[in-house]
Design an enzyme around this catalytic site. Structure first.
Site, mmCIF file in Angstrom:
data_model
loop_
_atom_site.group_PDB
_atom_site.id
_atom_site.type_symbol
_atom_site.label_atom_id
_atom_site.label_comp_id
_atom_site.label_asym_id
_atom_site.label_seq_id
_atom_site.Cartn_x
_atom_site.Cartn_y
_atom_site.Cartn_z
ATOM 1 C CB SER A 66 4.365 1.499 -3.365
ATOM 2 O OG SER A 66 5.171 2.153 -2.884
ATOM 3 C CE LYS A 69 7.708 -0.054 -2.309
ATOM 4 N NZ LYS A 69 7.636 1.306 -1.143
ATOM 5 C CE1 TYR A 194 11.016 -0.027 -4.329
ATOM 6 C CE2 TYR A 194 12.098 2.004 -5.176
ATOM 7 C CZ TYR A 194 11.275 1.337 -4.360
ATOM 8 O OH TYR A 194 10.418 1.964 -3.827
ATOM 9 C CE1 TYR A 246 4.325 2.154 1.854
ATOM 10 C CE2 TYR A 246 2.449 3.136 0.695
ATOM 11 C CZ TYR A 246 3.999 2.280 0.713
ATOM 12 O OH TYR A 246 4.268 1.766 -0.284
HETATM 13 O O1 DON Z 1 10.156 4.650 -4.077
HETATM 14 C C1 DON Z 1 9.050 5.277 -4.605
HETATM 15 O O2 DON Z 1 9.183 6.353 -3.716
HETATM 16 C C2 DON Z 1 8.246 5.078 -5.483
HETATM 17 N N1 DON Z 1 8.867 4.296 -6.834
HETATM 18 C C3 DON Z 1 7.003 4.223 -4.876
HETATM 19 C C4 DON Z 1 6.665 4.690 -3.660
HETATM 20 C C5 DON Z 1 5.165 4.332 -3.631
HETATM 21 O O3 DON Z 1 4.355 4.046 -4.577
HETATM 22 C C6 DON Z 1 4.602 4.724 -2.351
HETATM 23 N N2 DON Z 1 3.073 4.223 -2.294
HETATM 24 N N3 DON Z 1 2.124 5.051 -2.050
#
Ligand code: DON
Length: 310
Positions: A66, A69, A194, A246
């Protein structure tokens, strides 16, 4: 003379946080991430004059997840401008987990609440321009290659494939966004982009340097080259404060007080305006999906060096 940010204090913060590496769990919903050693802990600090101080596993590669992002948002903002981007994704924190689906349907219009949650980042991926996925991922890779000074920054194919095979929840989010008219392009291609940007591989040292560029409002501290406008950096840092951790963003703002973004591979990028970039890596996560020892380390460091921005 004692440096304002000295290695001893960084070592002390590392030491205190290392006691927490066995309190969390590595992410398993992306099978490749389950292979990570939870005992790892690395931290790196990048200062405006190029000084780097690191402790522990600061050269170990991990995937941004994430954290990426932020960089897809930078590319989308540079290519389309904020008006276009924020017509399709909101500016509000959710108080929900990063992969939650619930508010997409209950809030009107059905656009994702912010670009840091999965739904928002998938919508942002849909805005990145290019002839095909290859050209679109290259836009993000090129930005990161410049920001880290490493021309070899690349996608970890194993992690990318692993997420692609198992991402039913993200697929559900993307198809919902398609149905709502937020996502206009090809859904599988957008998801592919993504998954690829989430699987970009870096080290804590590189993340620290990326954090320093954000701290310097988009300018490389060494070459003085501008990589993106100051206003784009401001938007990203604001999202990092309100949504970067989050549903733990409020707690983190009070306990640490630094703009930061976490990823489920265990990385955290923190940026202290004008003062430093910090990269942390420790794969064992807390129940909100943030690196447990990583957060502890930043708490210690923020107190020791008085880094809080509030
Ligand atoms: O889409 C996902 O679930 C992962 N590629 C990224 C989520 C993530 O890193 C949430 N962070 N703490």
């Amino acid at each position: 003379m004692k440096q304002p940010y000295d290695l001893e204090q960084l070592q002390a913060a590392w030491q205190a946080a290392a006691a927490y590496t066995d309190k969390g769990n590595v992410a398993t919903y992306i099978p490749e991430l389950a292979k990570q050693d939870p005992r790892q802990l690395g931290v790196s600090v990048f200062l405006p004059d190029g000084t780097v101080i690191s402790v522990g596993e600061a050269d170990v590669c991990f995937t941004l997840q994430s954290i990426s992002k932020i960089f897809s948002l930078i590319v989308a903002l540079c290519q389309n401008g904020p008006d276009y981007v924020f017509e399709r994704v909101g500016k509000e924190p959710t108080g929900d987990p990063f992969n939650s689906i619930i508010k997409l349907e209950t809030i009107k219009p059905h656009k994702p609440l912010n670009p840091m949650i999965n739904a928002g980042a998938i919508a942002v991926a849909g805005m990145i321009q290019g002839r095909d996925v290859e050209e679109r991922i290259t836009c993000i890779l090129d930005l990161l290659r410049k920001m880290t000074g490493n021309p070899d920054i690349r996608v970890n194919e194993d992690v990318y494939e692993s997420e692609k095979r198992t991402a039913d929840r993200n697929r559900a989010l993307a198809w919902f966004l398609k149905d709502s008219g937020v996502l206009v392009g090809d859904v599988e291609e957008t998801l592919d982009l993504y998954f690829r940007h989430c699987a970009i591989e870096v080290t804590a040292k590189e993340v620290a340097r990326m954090g320093m560029v954000l701290a310097a409002d988009g300018v490389d501290p060494l070459s003085k080259e501008r990589f993106f406008p100051a206003d784009v950096a401001r938007i990203c840092k604001t999202f990092m404060v309100t949504c970067g951790m989050y549903n733990a963003s409020g707690e983190f703002a009070i306990d640490v007080g630094i703009p930061a973004k976490s990823g489920v591979a265990g990385g955290i990028l923190a940026t202290v305006p004008q003062r430093m970039g910090i990269g942390v890596f420790s794969p064992a996560l807390d129940d909100k999906g943030n690196s447990l020892a990583g957060v502890k380390l930043l708490e210690q460091l923020s107190r020791a060096w008085n880094l809080g921005i509030f």
